[in-house]
Motif scaffolding. Structure first.
Motif, PDB file in Angstrom:
ATOM      1  N   ALA A 307       0.807  -1.194  -0.047  1.00 37.78           N
ATOM      2  CA  ALA A 307      -0.029   0.035  -0.056  1.00 37.78           C
ATOM      3  C   ALA A 307       1.048   1.121  -0.018  1.00 37.78           C
ATOM      4  CB  ALA A 307      -0.883  -0.009   1.162  1.00 37.78           C
ATOM      5  N   LEU A 308       2.140   1.231   0.704  1.00 35.90           N
ATOM      6  CA  LEU A 308       2.805   2.460   0.565  1.00 35.90           C
ATOM      7  C   LEU A 308       3.498   2.530  -0.560  1.00 35.90           C
ATOM      8  CD1 LEU A 308       3.730   4.341   2.814  1.00 35.90           C
ATOM      9  CD2 LEU A 308       5.690   2.817   3.218  1.00 35.90           C
ATOM     10  N   ARG A 309       4.100   1.623  -1.284  1.00 35.78           N
ATOM     11  CA  ARG A 309       4.531   1.631  -2.668  1.00 35.78           C
ATOM     12  C   ARG A 309       3.383   2.149  -3.661  1.00 35.78           C
ATOM     13  NH1 ARG A 309       6.243  -3.644  -5.654  1.00 35.78           N
ATOM     14  NH2 ARG A 309       7.291  -4.181  -3.866  1.00 35.78           N
ATOM     15  N   LEU A 310       2.518   1.794  -3.675  1.00 33.16           N
ATOM     16  CA  LEU A 310       1.306   2.085  -4.457  1.00 33.16           C
ATOM     17  C   LEU A 310       0.912   3.555  -4.315  1.00 33.16           C
ATOM     18  CD1 LEU A 310      -0.660   1.784  -6.715  1.00 33.16           C
ATOM     19  CD2 LEU A 310      -2.089   0.445  -4.913  1.00 33.16           C
ATOM     20  N   SER A 311       0.773   3.757  -3.184  1.00 33.07           N
ATOM     21  CA  SER A 311       0.443   5.165  -2.461  1.00 33.07           C
ATOM     22  C   SER A 311       1.470   6.533  -3.154  1.00 33.07           C
ATOM     23  CB  SER A 311       0.001   5.529  -1.195  1.00 33.07           C
ATOM     24  OG  SER A 311       1.268   5.446  -0.354  1.00 33.07           O
ATOM     25  N   CYS A 312       2.780   5.912  -2.915  1.00 29.45           N
ATOM     26  CA  CYS A 312       3.982   7.078  -3.344  1.00 29.45           C
ATOM     27  C   CYS A 312       3.941   6.960  -4.692  1.00 29.45           C
ATOM     28  CB  CYS A 312       5.155   6.325  -2.804  1.00 29.45           C
ATOM     29  SG  CYS A 312       5.414   6.401  -0.947  1.00 29.45           S
ATOM     30  N   THR A 313       3.673   5.921  -5.627  1.00 30.36           N
ATOM     31  CA  THR A 313       3.917   5.974  -7.142  1.00 30.36           C
ATOM     32  C   THR A 313       2.444   6.891  -7.457  1.00 30.36           C
ATOM     33  OG1 THR A 313       5.234   4.067  -7.168  1.00 30.36           O
ATOM     34  CG2 THR A 313       4.093   4.954  -9.284  1.00 30.36           C
ATOM     35  N   HIS A 314       1.538   6.414  -6.940  1.00 28.12           N
ATOM     36  CA  HIS A 314       0.205   6.846  -7.254  1.00 28.12           C
ATOM     37  C   HIS A 314       0.218   8.737  -7.175  1.00 28.12           C
ATOM     38  CE1 HIS A 314      -4.057   7.709  -8.135  1.00 28.12           C
ATOM     39  NE2 HIS A 314      -4.381   8.325  -6.659  1.00 28.12           N
ATOM     40  N   ALA A 315       0.672   9.064  -6.019  1.00 29.49           N
ATOM     41  CA  ALA A 315       0.671  10.535  -5.659  1.00 29.49           C
ATOM     42  C   ALA A 315       1.481  11.099  -6.685  1.00 29.49           C
ATOM     43  CB  ALA A 315       1.107  10.546  -4.284  1.00 29.49           C
ATOM     44  N   THR A 316       2.808  10.732  -6.860  1.00 34.20           N
ATOM     45  CA  THR A 316       3.870  11.171  -7.793  1.00 34.20           C
ATOM     46  C   THR A 316       3.322  11.287  -9.125  1.00 34.20           C
ATOM     47  OG1 THR A 316       5.527  10.542  -6.379  1.00 34.20           O
ATOM     48  CG2 THR A 316       6.134  11.138  -8.573  1.00 34.20           C
TER      49      THR A 316
END
Length: 383
Positions: A307-316
């Motif tokens: 979830a952390l990985r996905l949220s970081c890439t999604h935000a960027t």
């Protein structure tokens, strides 16, 4: 720390043109950032750090990036590199990070070679894209450990990899950064040739940190990963700010005589971008908070990491789409280099091109989707 960021942000904004033209932060600005403690946000308290909650770190970096992207990026790399103090032995950590004004940066990827001889390492290599190195007293470099010229194996098929801290004067910095975005980050390639590094000035992020606590039980590559999205979201917010200021100043479109604020297509774009920005930010904060809460119980799971990985890439990636949409909506694509929206687009695109935030980083790891064989999965959608 957030108050310090808000105090310094107007100065960074006023220096933004100088930062971009000079391709690095002015010395007086880096000194003020260091004196405010912004490079010590996630250092252990025993070393004079603040061990801030990840959500506060995101707030601080957003605030600085909203003023100037390069400033936010340099503070991000310096502060999150200093997190590694939690893995170093006490004396080495005090030697490197003991003075309040110390700044560190580097490249953690194991792109060098460290020959182990007589209890020390002899480090050689070339590392691309070290941000803000010219202002640092120490630089960190990742390397594969060798012994008698051959990789030292931790287990079958896995070589030992460590991070080494080297004094700035023993590193050659090559100014090779010619990208169109994040121009003022002072990025340079590091060259190190057969430099002796005592064993105590090295660490492995695959081992448990010496200092325990939720900040260091947080996924060790997860905490640095939230920095880039925070910078990207700050830049996207700056783009929205600039567009709204232009609209309220009755700035005219190139393709007509109506003011920006009265153009329905632009109004729709602003509303949509505001929604996407708030949603992407909320997901990032949610995932970072959940991982930190799990770390307080030492129960960080694969699901937290995914979830952390996905949220970081999604935000960027969302930040990139927002800024591009705003540039397109104003009819100013191809405008003057000095245009702030154009600068925001260049900067946020540069953030998104970092290896940590490109689309393949959201491929789900094993067992994240129960009952779905890995071979039958499709990559996580970006939105």
């Amino acid at each position: 720390m957030l108050a310090a960021a808000r105090r310094i942000a107007p100065k960074a904004a006023a220096l933004s043109n100088e930062i971009e033209a000079g391709r690095r932060l002015p010395t007086e600005l880096t000194r003020e950032l260091a004196e405010a403690g912004l490079y010590r946000m996630v250092m252990p308290a025993a070393l004079g750090g603040f061990e801030l909650h990840p959500l506060t770190v995101i707030d601080v970096l957003e605030t600085l990036a909203r003023a100037d992207a390069a400033t936010g990026w340099c503070v991000m790399t310096g502060a999150l590199t200093a997190m590694t103090a939690a893995w170093l032995p006490d004396e080495a950590a005090k030697h490197i990070f003991g003075r309040p004004e110390v700044m560190t940066s580097g490249v953690t990827a194991p792109m060098g070679r460290a020959e182990f001889v007589g209890g020390s390492y002899y480090l050689t290599g070339w590392w691309p894209s070290a941000s803000g190195g010219a202002h640092c007293q120490w630089l960190a470099a990742g390397a594969v450990v060798t012994e008698n010229g051959r990789p030292k194996m931790m287990r079958k098929g896995v070589a030992e990899m460590r991070l080494f801290f080297v004094p700035r004067e023993e590193v050659i910095l090559h100014e090779t950064w010619r990208a169109s975005g994040l121009c003022g980050t002072g990025v340079g390639n590091m060259e190190i040739t057969n430099v002796r590094v005592p064993a105590e000035r090295s660490l492995s992020l695959t081992t448990r940190p010496r200092v325990r606590g939720p900040l260091y039980d947080f996924p060790c590559l997860g905490l640095p990963s939230v920095g880039g999205p925070a910078v990207a979201l700050g830049v996207a917010r700056r783009a929205l700010d600039e567009l709204l200021v232009a609209a309220h100043q009755e700035r005219r479109l190139l393709l007509g005589q109506r003011a920006l604020a009265r153009w329905s297509a632009l109004q729709e774009a602003v509303v949509a971008c505001e929604s996407v920005l708030r949603g992407a930010r909320a997901y990032l904060l949610e995932a970072a908070h959940a991982a930190h809460e799990a770390a307080t119980r030492r129960e960080v799971s694969l699901h937290h990491r995914a979830a952390l990985r996905l949220s970081c890439t999604h935000a960027t990636q969302s930040a990139v789409r927002i800024v591009r949409e705003l540039v397109d909506a104003t009819g100013e694509v191809g405008g003057a280099r000095e245009d702030l929206l154009q600068r925001c687009l260049r900067d946020v695109q540069a953030v998104s091109e970092h290896a940590a935030f490109v689309r393949p980083t959201v491929e789900p790891p094993e067992d994240v989707l129960p009952g779905v064989p890995a071979a039958e999965r499709t990559p996580f959608a970006m939105s």
